[in-house]
Write an enzyme that holds these catalytic residues in place. Structure first.
Site, short mmCIF file in Angstrom:
data_model
loop_
_atom_site.label_atom_id
_atom_site.label_comp_id
_atom_site.label_asym_id
_atom_site.label_seq_id
_atom_site.Cartn_x
_atom_site.Cartn_y
_atom_site.Cartn_z
N GLY A 1 0.83 -1.19 0.00
CA GLY A 1 0.00 0.00 0.00
C GLY A 1 0.87 1.24 0.00
N GLY A 2 0.23 2.38 -0.13
CA GLY A 2 0.95 3.65 -0.13
C GLY A 2 1.31 4.09 1.28
N HIS B 1 5.59 2.57 16.51
CA HIS B 1 5.39 1.17 16.14
C HIS B 1 5.64 0.26 17.33
CE1 HIS B 1 4.95 0.84 11.60
NE2 HIS B 1 5.10 2.15 11.79
N ARG C 1 2.71 -2.54 19.64
CA ARG C 1 2.87 -3.99 19.53
C ARG C 1 2.50 -4.67 20.85
NH1 ARG C 1 7.57 -2.67 16.26
NH2 ARG C 1 9.07 -3.12 17.91
#
Length: 214
Positions: A38-39, A79, A83
């Site tokens: 995806g972008g 990120h 998680r």
């Protein structure tokens, strides 16, 4: 991990869970290779994480980014934060086939995020002057990167669980006006094709919505 026991190099623990974890299911044991593309800011990473959260079980998260500046460090931190705490993290972008074989636990799924940054780092390691790189040099560099990707896919095919690779669609905009941009686009595009051809499933994520294209 007991007190005094050393943590393997390249591993870290996630701090907290960003979203409530879905109801845990028994981890699947068959091999399954998934490519998610995806972008920029399309939601592909978040969806790939959700895919493995739904599956349940352990996950080895392979993070390929380097904290080269404050912006990248902030992205890495965000990120990490979302998680699940029981996921393990391996940081690196070169020789990943060997590292995954050495460190992955039995029935542990793998999530690599992302292939594009892996290719970027390998390009920057191999080429010092992109304005003067010859077509022959570019071809040599691409072949070396291809070997890394082929070895990675082979290692992921050996596991008894799901492996997910996140990548970027880089060829849907304007043609880059510089040699580095064109080489980056071409190599990334061909590596995406290589992985997609081998994958069992391929998803294109647009505006946070996954569309299965294979």
């Amino acid at each position: 991990m007991s007190k005094g026991e050393q943590r393997p190099f390249g591993f870290e623990g996630s701090d907290r869970l960003f979203l409530p974890a879905p109801k845990r299911q028994e981890a699947k044991t068959e091999n399954r290779l998934v490519l998610v593309t995806g972008g920029a800011r399309s939601g592909k990473s978040r969806w790939a994480e959700h895919l493995l959260q739904e599956q349940g079980g352990g996950v080895l998260y392979v993070a390929t980014a380097l904290p080269i500046d404050e912006e990248m460090q902030d992205r890495i931190n965000r990120h990490r934060t979302r998680r699940p705490p029981h996921w393990r993290t391996l940081e690196g972008y070169s020789g990943l086939a060997r590292l995954i074989r050495e460190t992955r636990l039995f029935r542990e799924a793998v999530l690599l995020d992302c292939l594009t940054i892996m290719v970027t780092n390998l390009l920057l390691d191999a080429v010092k002057d992109f304005d003067r790189v010859t077509p022959q040099e570019a071809e040599t560099v691409e072949k070396a990167i291809e070997q890394e990707v082929v070895s990675l896919v082979k290692a992921l095919r050996e596991i008894e669980s799901t492996a997910v690779i996140v990548t970027n669609e880089v060829g849907m905009g304007l043609v880059p006006d510089n040699p580095l941009g064109r080489l980056f686009r071409d190599v990334c595009g061909r590596m995406n094709q290589l992985v997609a051809a081998e994958a069992d499933e391929v998803y294109l994520v647009v505006c946070g919505i996954p569309v299965r294209i294979k």
